[in-house]
Each structure stands twice: as structure tokens, then as C-alpha cells.
Design a protein around this motif. Structure first.
Motif, PDB file in Angstrom:
ATOM      1  N   ALA A 244       0.822  -1.209   0.000  1.00  0.00           N
ATOM      2  CA  ALA A 244       0.000   0.000   0.000  1.00  0.00           C
ATOM      3  C   ALA A 244       0.857   1.260   0.000  1.00  0.00           C
ATOM      4  O   ALA A 244       0.542   2.245  -0.684  1.00  0.00           O
ATOM      5  CB  ALA A 244      -0.928  -0.007   1.212  1.00  0.00           C
ATOM      6  N   VAL A 245       1.937   1.233   0.764  1.00  0.00           N
ATOM      7  CA  VAL A 245       2.833   2.392   0.811  1.00  0.00           C
ATOM      8  C   VAL A 245       3.495   2.601  -0.545  1.00  0.00           C
ATOM      9  O   VAL A 245       3.571   3.733  -1.052  1.00  0.00           O
ATOM     10  CB  VAL A 245       3.884   2.213   1.922  1.00  0.00           C
ATOM     11  CG1 VAL A 245       4.972   3.275   1.815  1.00  0.00           C
ATOM     12  CG2 VAL A 245       3.227   2.278   3.294  1.00  0.00           C
ATOM     13  N   ARG A 246       3.959   1.535  -1.158  1.00  0.00           N
ATOM     14  CA  ARG A 246       4.583   1.648  -2.483  1.00  0.00           C
ATOM     15  C   ARG A 246       3.601   2.219  -3.511  1.00  0.00           C
ATOM     16  O   ARG A 246       3.949   3.075  -4.332  1.00  0.00           O
ATOM     17  CB  ARG A 246       5.079   0.279  -2.938  1.00  0.00           C
ATOM     18  CG  ARG A 246       6.375  -0.173  -2.289  1.00  0.00           C
ATOM     19  CD  ARG A 246       6.763  -1.546  -2.768  1.00  0.00           C
ATOM     20  NE  ARG A 246       8.083  -1.925  -2.268  1.00  0.00           N
ATOM     21  CZ  ARG A 246       8.456  -3.168  -2.026  1.00  0.00           C
ATOM     22  NH1 ARG A 246       7.607  -4.168  -2.251  1.00  0.00           N
ATOM     23  NH2 ARG A 246       9.661  -3.439  -1.571  1.00  0.00           N
ATOM     24  N   GLU A 247       2.377   1.719  -3.456  1.00  0.00           N
ATOM     25  CA  GLU A 247       1.370   2.174  -4.412  1.00  0.00           C
ATOM     26  C   GLU A 247       1.084   3.670  -4.216  1.00  0.00           C
ATOM     27  O   GLU A 247       0.976   4.423  -5.194  1.00  0.00           O
ATOM     28  CB  GLU A 247       0.096   1.361  -4.244  1.00  0.00           C
ATOM     29  CG  GLU A 247      -0.996   1.696  -5.233  1.00  0.00           C
ATOM     30  CD  GLU A 247      -2.206   0.793  -5.103  1.00  0.00           C
ATOM     31  OE1 GLU A 247      -3.287   1.179  -5.583  1.00  0.00           O
ATOM     32  OE2 GLU A 247      -2.073  -0.303  -4.509  1.00  0.00           O
ATOM     33  N   TYR A 248       0.977   4.091  -2.954  1.00  0.00           N
ATOM     34  CA  TYR A 248       0.697   5.503  -2.687  1.00  0.00           C
ATOM     35  C   TYR A 248       1.842   6.385  -3.173  1.00  0.00           C
ATOM     36  O   TYR A 248       1.619   7.418  -3.823  1.00  0.00           O
ATOM     37  CB  TYR A 248       0.462   5.719  -1.199  1.00  0.00           C
ATOM     38  CG  TYR A 248       0.132   7.168  -0.874  1.00  0.00           C
ATOM     39  CD1 TYR A 248      -1.186   7.618  -0.901  1.00  0.00           C
ATOM     40  CD2 TYR A 248       1.142   8.084  -0.570  1.00  0.00           C
ATOM     41  CE1 TYR A 248      -1.494   8.948  -0.637  1.00  0.00           C
ATOM     42  CE2 TYR A 248       0.843   9.410  -0.303  1.00  0.00           C
ATOM     43  CZ  TYR A 248      -0.471   9.841  -0.338  1.00  0.00           C
ATOM     44  OH  TYR A 248      -0.771  11.165  -0.085  1.00  0.00           O
ATOM     45  N   LEU A 249       3.072   5.980  -2.864  1.00  0.00           N
ATOM     46  CA  LEU A 249       4.221   6.806  -3.238  1.00  0.00           C
ATOM     47  C   LEU A 249       4.429   6.833  -4.753  1.00  0.00           C
ATOM     48  O   LEU A 249       4.881   7.840  -5.313  1.00  0.00           O
ATOM     49  CB  LEU A 249       5.476   6.299  -2.536  1.00  0.00           C
ATOM     50  CG  LEU A 249       5.498   6.516  -1.015  1.00  0.00           C
ATOM     51  CD1 LEU A 249       6.744   5.898  -0.409  1.00  0.00           C
ATOM     52  CD2 LEU A 249       5.405   8.001  -0.673  1.00  0.00           C
ATOM     53  N   ALA A 250       4.078   5.731  -5.422  1.00  0.00           N
ATOM     54  CA  ALA A 250       4.172   5.722  -6.878  1.00  0.00           C
ATOM     55  C   ALA A 250       3.179   6.699  -7.498  1.00  0.00           C
ATOM     56  O   ALA A 250       3.478   7.362  -8.510  1.00  0.00           O
ATOM     57  CB  ALA A 250       3.929   4.317  -7.417  1.00  0.00           C
ATOM     58  N   ALA A 251       1.999   6.795  -6.882  1.00  0.00           N
ATOM     59  CA  ALA A 251       0.972   7.702  -7.391  1.00  0.00           C
ATOM     60  C   ALA A 251       1.198   9.143  -6.943  1.00  0.00           C
ATOM     61  O   ALA A 251       0.663  10.077  -7.554  1.00  0.00           O
ATOM     62  CB  ALA A 251      -0.408   7.237  -6.932  1.00  0.00           C
ATOM     63  N   HIS A 252       1.967   9.316  -5.863  1.00  0.00           N
ATOM     64  CA  HIS A 252       2.224  10.656  -5.320  1.00  0.00           C
ATOM     65  C   HIS A 252       3.728  10.808  -5.079  1.00  0.00           C
ATOM     66  O   HIS A 252       4.194  10.825  -3.936  1.00  0.00           O
ATOM     67  CB  HIS A 252       1.463  10.861  -4.012  1.00  0.00           C
ATOM     68  CG  HIS A 252      -0.007  10.638  -4.112  1.00  0.00           C
ATOM     69  ND1 HIS A 252      -0.580   9.380  -4.005  1.00  0.00           N
ATOM     70  CD2 HIS A 252      -1.033  11.514  -4.323  1.00  0.00           C
ATOM     71  CE1 HIS A 252      -1.900   9.505  -4.136  1.00  0.00           C
ATOM     72  NE2 HIS A 252      -2.202  10.783  -4.322  1.00  0.00           N
ATOM     73  N   PRO A 253       4.509  10.917  -6.146  1.00  0.00           N
ATOM     74  CA  PRO A 253       5.973  10.935  -6.011  1.00  0.00           C
ATOM     75  C   PRO A 253       6.512  12.115  -5.224  1.00  0.00           C
ATOM     76  O   PRO A 253       7.655  12.052  -4.738  1.00  0.00           O
ATOM     77  CB  PRO A 253       6.461  10.964  -7.467  1.00  0.00           C
ATOM     78  CG  PRO A 253       5.313  11.489  -8.250  1.00  0.00           C
ATOM     79  CD  PRO A 253       4.087  11.001  -7.563  1.00  0.00           C
ATOM     80  N   ASP A 254       5.730  13.178  -5.077  1.00  0.00           N
ATOM     81  CA  ASP A 254       6.194  14.344  -4.328  1.00  0.00           C
ATOM     82  C   ASP A 254       5.773  14.302  -2.858  1.00  0.00           C
ATOM     83  O   ASP A 254       6.062  15.242  -2.105  1.00  0.00           O
ATOM     84  CB  ASP A 254       5.664  15.634  -4.968  1.00  0.00           C
ATOM     85  CG  ASP A 254       6.206  15.845  -6.379  1.00  0.00           C
ATOM     86  OD1 ASP A 254       7.353  15.433  -6.621  1.00  0.00           O
ATOM     87  OD2 ASP A 254       5.464  16.394  -7.228  1.00  0.00           O
ATOM     88  N   ALA A 255       5.090  13.231  -2.431  1.00  0.00           N
ATOM     89  CA  ALA A 255       4.589  13.154  -1.054  1.00  0.00           C
ATOM     90  C   ALA A 255       5.749  13.084  -0.061  1.00  0.00           C
ATOM     91  O   ALA A 255       6.734  12.372  -0.285  1.00  0.00           O
ATOM     92  CB  ALA A 255       3.701  11.930  -0.893  1.00  0.00           C
ATOM     93  N   VAL A 256       5.615  13.829   1.029  1.00  0.00           N
ATOM     94  CA  VAL A 256       6.628  13.803   2.089  1.00  0.00           C
ATOM     95  C   VAL A 256       6.017  13.593   3.470  1.00  0.00           C
ATOM     96  O   VAL A 256       6.738  13.317   4.432  1.00  0.00           O
ATOM     97  CB  VAL A 256       7.464  15.103   2.098  1.00  0.00           C
ATOM     98  CG1 VAL A 256       8.286  15.222   0.826  1.00  0.00           C
ATOM     99  CG2 VAL A 256       6.584  16.330   2.295  1.00  0.00           C
TER     100      VAL A 256
END
Length: 285
Positions: A244-256
């Protein structure tokens, strides 16, 4: 509600011919997810803290206190279990940290050494009112080690040896090696149900299945119907969270903000727990 005890939850499951889910937690998000998942299923659960998780944090107290705080606010019974303990100092912290049970792991030792160490641990645990689980045979797969070959000496639990071990050690439950392995990331394990039947017919204590993340639903259901009363799961949650974390970060590459992706991971873990708890609770022999 007040903390439940592992012994009571396992005994109730054994009497109902179901199984209680015992889920390993590493972070606060794991704890919250396990309890939320159990609440969604409307069934009890055991929160497990392993010696490896304690080593990761450097001490027991912070994670244990978080687990107690979440468990006491749960809408379903929740118990705390200290899992795969080898260190005697850690073992002796269990009762004061809110745990009602421990799994003392001397399974890699010879039979005689395992028995001697487990008997001493059981004597101490019972003096503090703790329920104690041990392992005979070796499930394998802990700490990055490969699983044992199915035919390797000691890889499977021998029923006659198990009966003597339980009687001589005084443990309250026994984790049996019947074909599962810790840390499996694919659900391809095939259990030895004939061996489980022999063990269930020989032993009078509840039986525990370790390494259940790699066991398909159909095999888990058959194991519970065959006498397993406590099912340990850990890796399945980590797979759900990481995915789930990988999927979120892939969809939101600028998320911090970690709250964004940790929330996704927590929700995924909760769904995994709900599915597991529902499966184990509906099995009847």
C-alpha cells in the motif's frame, strides 16, 4: 475493555473448534490495524510482540505500552503475547509489561536441551501467572534462514515425542511443525494434515500454527478443523503495508508527509486482519 488473556482466548477457540488470530506487530500502525481489523470482524485477537521487534526498537516498554493503550480501548477482547523469546532477561519483563503469555523458543536446541530450557521457563512463567507456549520440531524461516527441508531430521513434530515434551515441560500450548514456514511471501505452503490429526489425537493442550502467512485459506481452514486453535501471522501484514505504501508513493511521487502513506498501509493491514479473523472464526470441524 480490560485486557483479555491469551489462555482464555485460545481455550475458548479450542472449545468452539475455531482458532484465534495471533498477529505480530512492529509499529504503532500495526497495533492500530490489528485491533481495527478485529473490531470489523467482531472477534477477539492476540497482539504479539516478538523478540525481533523488541530488538528493532531497542527495548520492550514503548511498543508494549502502546499495545496496552490501544487494546484497552478496543471493542473486542484483545490479549498481549510475547513471541519467540529466547532471551531470559526479556522473558522476565513480560508480566510487568502487560503480557498474559509468552512463547519461549528453544526449538533449535536438541530435544533434551529444549526440554530443560522450556521447563525452567514454564516454571517461572507459571509462578507469575503467565500462560506459556513452546515449539517442538522446527518451523524454520526465522531471521532470514531458509526453511527446513520437509524430510530433514527434526523438521516435523513427532507425536510421541510431543506428548512426552508437553508432560515433562508443563507448557500450556504447543506450536507444531506440520509444513509451514516463517516469513513466506507466497501462499503456497502445503500442510501435513495426517500429522496434525495424529498430534491432535495425542496432545491435550491447544495446538498453534506458526508461519501462517504462507498458508492458503483452504489449508488454514483445514488446519483449524483439524485442531489448530491459535494461528500466528506476521509477514502477511508487512506485505499489505509495504504494498500500500509503495502504491501511494508511486501515485504521489512528491509526497513527504508520512501520515498519508502510513494511513494507507494501516488500512491495508486492517483489511488483512479482518479477512483472517473471519476465516478462522467460521471454521467448524
Amino acid at each position: 475493555m480490560p485486557l483479555a488473556t491469551t489462555g482464555d482466548l485460545v481455550a475458548r477457540a479450542a472449545a468452539d473448534r475455531t482458532a484465534v488470530a495471533a498477529v505480530n506487530v512492529i509499529t504503532l500502525e500495526h497495533v492500530e490495524a490489528v485491533v481495527a481489523g478485529a473490531e470489523s470482524a467482531g472477534a477477539p485477537v492476540v497482539l504479539q510482540v516478538s523478540e525481533n521487534a523488541v530488538r528493532f526498537h531497542g527495548r520492550l516498554a514503548p511498543l508494549a505500552r502502546a499495545a496496552v493503550a490501544v487494546a484497552e480501548r478496543a471493542d473486542v477482547p484483545v490479549a498481549l503475547h510475547l513471541d519467540h523469546v529466547k532471551d531470559g532477561t526479556l522473558l522476565r519483563q513480560a508480566a510487568d509489561a502487560g503480557f498474559s503469555s509468552v512463547m519461549y523458543d528453544a526449538s533449535t536446541l536438541s530435544y533434551t536441551e529444549n526440554l530443560d530450557a522450556t521447563r525452567a521457563a514454564a516454571d517461572w512463567a507459571h509462578s507469575r501467572g503467565l500462560w506459556i507456549e513452546a515449539e517442538l520440531g522446527e518451523v524454520g524461516g526465522k531471521n532470514g534462514e531458509p526453511p527446513l527441508d520437509a524430510h530433514a531430521p527434526g523438521a516435523r513434530t513427532d507425536p510421541a515425542e510431543a506428548r512426552a515434551f508437553v508432560a515433562d515441560s508443563g507448557v500450556d500450548a504447543l506450536a507444531v511443525a506440520i509444513g509451514s514456514s516463517h516469513a513466506m511471501t507466497s501462499r503456497t505452503a502445503v500442510l501435513d494434515h495426517d500429522l496434525l490429526k495424529a498430534l491432535a489425537g495425542t496432545l491435550e493442550v491447544p495446538l498453534v500454527l506458526h508461519g501462517s502467512s504462507g498458508v492458503p485459506d483452504s489449508e488454514l481452514a483445514a488446519a483449524v478443523a483439524g485442531g489448530i486453535a491459535k494461528v500466528n501471522v506476521g509477514t502477511a501484514l508487512n506485505i499489505a503495508m509495504t504494498g500500500a505504501v509503495r502504491e501511494y508513493l508511486a501515485a504521489h511521487p512528491d509526497a513527504v508527509d508520512p501520515r498519508r502513506y502510513l494511513a494507507e498501509g494501516r488500512e491495508a493491514m486492517a483489511h488483512t486482519v479482518t479477512d483472517l479473523v473471519r476465516l478462522l472464526g467460521r471454521v467448524t470441524s
